[in-house]
Design a protein around this motif. Sequence first.
Motif, PDB file in Angstrom:
ATOM      1  N   TRP A  43      -6.302  -9.887  -2.216  1.00  0.00           N
ATOM      2  CA  TRP A  43      -5.414  -9.587  -1.088  1.00  0.00           C
ATOM      3  C   TRP A  43      -5.633  -8.119  -0.713  1.00  0.00           C
ATOM      4  CZ3 TRP A  43      -2.588 -13.029   1.612  1.00  0.00           C
ATOM      5  CH2 TRP A  43      -2.327 -14.266   1.018  1.00  0.00           C
ATOM      6  N   TYR A  44      -5.827  -7.908   0.577  1.00  0.00           N
ATOM      7  CA  TYR A  44      -5.911  -6.570   1.146  1.00  0.00           C
ATOM      8  C   TYR A  44      -4.754  -6.416   2.124  1.00  0.00           C
ATOM      9  CZ  TYR A  44     -10.673  -5.751  -0.585  1.00  0.00           C
ATOM     10  OH  TYR A  44     -11.783  -5.545  -1.371  1.00  0.00           O
ATOM     11  N   ARG A  45      -4.475  -5.181   2.502  1.00  0.00           N
ATOM     12  CA  ARG A  45      -3.483  -4.954   3.538  1.00  0.00           C
ATOM     13  C   ARG A  45      -3.895  -3.777   4.403  1.00  0.00           C
ATOM     14  NH1 ARG A  45       1.642  -2.736  -0.111  1.00  0.00           N
ATOM     15  NH2 ARG A  45       0.782  -0.672  -0.614  1.00  0.00           N
ATOM     16  N   TYR A  57      -1.364  -8.377   5.931  1.00  0.00           N
ATOM     17  CA  TYR A  57      -1.977  -8.750   4.661  1.00  0.00           C
ATOM     18  C   TYR A  57      -3.074  -9.776   4.905  1.00  0.00           C
ATOM     19  CZ  TYR A  57       1.509  -6.180   2.023  1.00  0.00           C
ATOM     20  OH  TYR A  57       2.280  -5.166   1.488  1.00  0.00           O
ATOM     21  N   ASP A  99       5.373  -1.012   2.149  1.00  0.00           N
ATOM     22  CA  ASP A  99       4.577  -2.229   1.983  1.00  0.00           C
ATOM     23  C   ASP A  99       4.328  -2.933   3.318  1.00  0.00           C
ATOM     24  OD1 ASP A  99       6.470  -2.843  -0.998  1.00  0.00           O
ATOM     25  OD2 ASP A  99       4.416  -2.065  -0.876  1.00  0.00           O
ATOM     26  N   GLU A 131      -3.750 -17.825   5.743  1.00  0.00           N
ATOM     27  CA  GLU A 131      -2.606 -17.208   5.064  1.00  0.00           C
ATOM     28  C   GLU A 131      -1.302 -17.720   5.656  1.00  0.00           C
ATOM     29  OE1 GLU A 131      -5.528 -13.546   5.453  1.00  0.00           O
ATOM     30  OE2 GLU A 131      -4.813 -15.139   6.777  1.00  0.00           O
ATOM     31  N   VAL A 167      -5.117  -4.604  -2.397  1.00  0.00           N
ATOM     32  CA  VAL A 167      -3.804  -4.725  -3.024  1.00  0.00           C
ATOM     33  C   VAL A 167      -3.943  -5.322  -4.417  1.00  0.00           C
ATOM     34  CG1 VAL A 167      -1.538  -5.826  -2.880  1.00  0.00           C
ATOM     35  CG2 VAL A 167      -2.663  -5.006  -0.797  1.00  0.00           C
ATOM     36  N   ARG A 217      -7.707  -0.503   5.964  1.00  0.00           N
ATOM     37  CA  ARG A 217      -7.451  -1.629   5.082  1.00  0.00           C
ATOM     38  C   ARG A 217      -7.670  -1.202   3.637  1.00  0.00           C
ATOM     39  NH1 ARG A 217      -9.880  -7.365   6.905  1.00  0.00           N
ATOM     40  NH2 ARG A 217      -9.009  -6.506   8.843  1.00  0.00           N
TER      41      ARG A 217
END
Length: 117
Positions: free
Chosen positions: A36-38, A93, A89, A6, A48, A45
């Motif tokens: 995509w995770y965050r 990520y 946010d 990333e 997204v 986790r």
Amino acid sequence: QVQLVESGGGLVQPGRSLRLSCAASESIFSIAAMAWYRQPPGKQRELVARMTSAGSTNYADSVKGRFTISRDNAKNTVYLQMNSLKAEDTAVYYCYADLGPIIGRYWGQGTQVTVSS
């Protein structure tokens, strides 16, 4: 072994935009469902955004209308365009590739996104 790298994270003010990129090491990227995770500080986790190999997408309710996932199969890269960023946010990520139970599922190392004035 698929490697995901990333890039694009950083510190940004509320209301601004940021684009994350995730480059995959293998050409089989085109058959993968990408996501995509965050993981916000102190939290679990969460998903997204996700895009199948056919191009179907789904998003977390909290980012709908603000974030867009896209992919460039020729570059083995998936993107997350994040607009109108909010303090909530803020998270690490992670890029995720799902190549099914035989080839496997893979995570990137994560990139920090901090939204703060």
